[in-house]
Design a protein around this motif. Sequence first.
Motif, short mmCIF file in Angstrom:
data_model
loop_
_atom_site.label_atom_id
_atom_site.label_comp_id
_atom_site.label_asym_id
_atom_site.label_seq_id
_atom_site.Cartn_x
_atom_site.Cartn_y
_atom_site.Cartn_z
N ASP A 114 0.88 -1.17 0.00
CA ASP A 114 0.00 0.00 0.00
C ASP A 114 0.92 1.22 0.00
O ASP A 114 1.81 1.34 0.84
CB ASP A 114 -0.87 -0.04 1.25
CG ASP A 114 -1.81 1.14 1.38
OD1 ASP A 114 -1.42 2.26 1.01
OD2 ASP A 114 -2.92 0.95 1.89
N PRO A 115 0.75 2.16 -0.94
CA PRO A 115 1.67 3.30 -1.03
C PRO A 115 1.85 4.05 0.28
O PRO A 115 2.97 4.45 0.63
CB PRO A 115 1.05 4.19 -2.11
CG PRO A 115 0.29 3.23 -2.97
CD PRO A 115 -0.24 2.18 -2.04
N ASP A 116 0.77 4.25 1.03
CA ASP A 116 0.88 5.00 2.28
C ASP A 116 1.67 4.23 3.34
O ASP A 116 2.39 4.83 4.13
CB ASP A 116 -0.52 5.34 2.81
CG ASP A 116 -1.26 6.31 1.90
OD1 ASP A 116 -0.84 7.48 1.82
OD2 ASP A 116 -2.21 5.89 1.24
N VAL A 117 1.54 2.93 3.32
CA VAL A 117 2.28 2.09 4.27
C VAL A 117 3.75 2.05 3.89
O VAL A 117 4.64 2.25 4.72
CB VAL A 117 1.69 0.66 4.32
CG1 VAL A 117 2.53 -0.24 5.21
CG2 VAL A 117 0.25 0.70 4.81
N PHE A 118 4.01 1.78 2.61
CA PHE A 118 5.39 1.64 2.15
C PHE A 118 6.14 2.96 2.29
O PHE A 118 7.32 2.98 2.67
CB PHE A 118 5.42 1.16 0.70
CG PHE A 118 6.68 0.43 0.32
CD1 PHE A 118 6.90 -0.88 0.74
CD2 PHE A 118 7.64 1.04 -0.46
CE1 PHE A 118 8.05 -1.57 0.39
CE2 PHE A 118 8.81 0.37 -0.82
CZ PHE A 118 9.01 -0.95 -0.39
N TYR A 119 5.46 4.06 2.00
CA TYR A 119 6.15 5.35 2.13
C TYR A 119 6.46 5.67 3.59
O TYR A 119 7.50 6.25 3.88
CB TYR A 119 5.34 6.50 1.52
CG TYR A 119 6.11 7.80 1.63
CD1 TYR A 119 7.19 8.05 0.80
CD2 TYR A 119 5.80 8.76 2.60
CE1 TYR A 119 7.95 9.21 0.91
CE2 TYR A 119 6.55 9.92 2.73
CZ TYR A 119 7.62 10.14 1.88
OH TYR A 119 8.37 11.27 2.02
N TRP A 120 5.58 5.28 4.50
CA TRP A 120 5.87 5.56 5.91
C TRP A 120 7.16 4.86 6.35
O TRP A 120 7.99 5.46 7.04
CB TRP A 120 4.71 5.14 6.80
CG TRP A 120 5.05 5.27 8.26
CD1 TRP A 120 5.24 4.27 9.17
CD2 TRP A 120 5.31 6.50 8.96
NE1 TRP A 120 5.58 4.78 10.40
CE2 TRP A 120 5.63 6.16 10.30
CE3 TRP A 120 5.28 7.84 8.61
CZ2 TRP A 120 5.94 7.12 11.26
CZ3 TRP A 120 5.59 8.80 9.57
CH2 TRP A 120 5.91 8.44 10.88
N ALA A 121 7.35 3.61 5.93
CA ALA A 121 8.59 2.92 6.26
C ALA A 121 9.79 3.66 5.68
O ALA A 121 10.80 3.85 6.35
CB ALA A 121 8.54 1.48 5.75
N HIS A 122 9.65 4.09 4.43
CA HIS A 122 10.74 4.84 3.80
C HIS A 122 11.00 6.15 4.54
O HIS A 122 12.17 6.55 4.72
CB HIS A 122 10.37 5.14 2.34
CG HIS A 122 11.37 6.00 1.63
ND1 HIS A 122 12.64 5.58 1.31
CD2 HIS A 122 11.28 7.30 1.20
CE1 HIS A 122 13.29 6.54 0.69
NE2 HIS A 122 12.49 7.59 0.62
N ALA A 123 9.95 6.80 4.99
CA ALA A 123 10.12 8.07 5.70
C ALA A 123 10.95 7.89 6.96
O ALA A 123 11.80 8.73 7.29
CB ALA A 123 8.75 8.66 6.05
N THR A 124 10.74 6.78 7.66
CA THR A 124 11.55 6.56 8.87
C THR A 124 13.01 6.33 8.52
O THR A 124 13.90 6.69 9.30
CB THR A 124 11.02 5.36 9.69
OG1 THR A 124 11.19 4.15 8.96
CG2 THR A 124 9.56 5.56 10.06
N PHE A 125 13.28 5.73 7.37
CA PHE A 125 14.67 5.52 6.96
C PHE A 125 15.35 6.83 6.59
O PHE A 125 16.43 7.16 7.09
CB PHE A 125 14.75 4.55 5.78
CG PHE A 125 14.50 3.12 6.15
CD1 PHE A 125 15.14 2.54 7.23
CD2 PHE A 125 13.62 2.35 5.41
CE1 PHE A 125 14.91 1.20 7.57
CE2 PHE A 125 13.38 1.02 5.74
CZ PHE A 125 14.03 0.46 6.82
N TRP A 126 14.71 7.59 5.68
CA TRP A 126 15.43 8.78 5.20
C TRP A 126 15.42 9.87 6.28
O TRP A 126 16.45 10.53 6.49
CB TRP A 126 14.85 9.28 3.87
CG TRP A 126 13.76 10.30 3.98
CD1 TRP A 126 12.44 10.12 3.84
CD2 TRP A 126 13.94 11.71 4.25
NE1 TRP A 126 11.76 11.29 4.03
CE2 TRP A 126 12.66 12.30 4.26
CE3 TRP A 126 15.04 12.52 4.48
CZ2 TRP A 126 12.45 13.65 4.51
CZ3 TRP A 126 14.84 13.88 4.72
CH2 TRP A 126 13.56 14.43 4.73
#
Length: 339
Positions: A114-126
Amino acid sequence: MTDVHEPDQIAQPQPTEPAPLGPDSVTWKFFGGWHGMLIGLWSGSMQNMHPKLGAAVWEHSDFFRERWQRLNRSLYPIIGVVFDGTTDTGREVRDYHREIKGAMPDGSRYHALDPDVFYWAHATFWYGNIRCAEVFGPPITEAEKRALFAESRTWYSMYGVSTRPCPDTYEEFLEYWDHMCRNVLEDHPAVRTVLDISELPPPPWLAGLPGPVWKVMIKPTEKFFTWLTVGLYHPAVREMMGFEWSEKDERRFRRFGAAVNTFMHTLPERYRKHPRCRDAWDRLAGTVPTEAPLLETPTRNLPPEDVRGESVHYCPVTTARRANLPWQSNATGECPVPH
């Protein structure tokens, strides 16, 4: 948010291949340092606070079965998305998530892609790069923060998923982060389990430590890392999780961060970084042939044999190991073929 049932609905390839980040990027400067391990509980707990991501981890992940191994092996492809110079690694990471889906308590569906889920994980990384630098160094400027944000969009596009959730500007991202922390994130058993390291075995570098000694060490270690993680949290997250944070805590937190920065600068620059980062620099320097297989996780970090063949696990079975070559000092042998 529209319910998602199949990954093909959301993992759409981008119209053009993004140009990988390189040595001139700000991300190469700030990502992949060993001091980033200090924000591991922050990153893991923040990810799991997303209701759908927390549900996916709770129902599908083996993280709680083999925490050290999962963490150590996951770093290789995650860091490789930035440092490998190809979009292949991003697609590889994406594809580990294709079959992770299920139902929420209210009957709605979740999917890891899900784009919103996957982006949240990415947000914590970057964004973890910024939080890490703000606290533990190296010092970061506002211009570098903005550059990291711009590069995070390129980084995210390398997964080959929908970029719809990506904010357009750094200011919009900060609004997004604040909104998530205040209005979306939730406490969840997956969050508390990440924070609970009381049953965690010794890390690999302390594997020879006697069990009774580790049992004595783990209680103050857990208390310290919980305190450190609370210091990294957004104030709204602290409140939601029921943690308190005083001015005295903040002063101690800043002093500790300064001490970490000082210590990191006593190390040779090469050894401040994860091996996958060093591998990228070695290729640029010509000390590793550009056509050589990527440096993969040592076999000690591989998934348990009974699940090693499942598509959700990173297990580099098709890449030739470099155990007998001089530039791979941390390999321990062939990766077994999965069952």
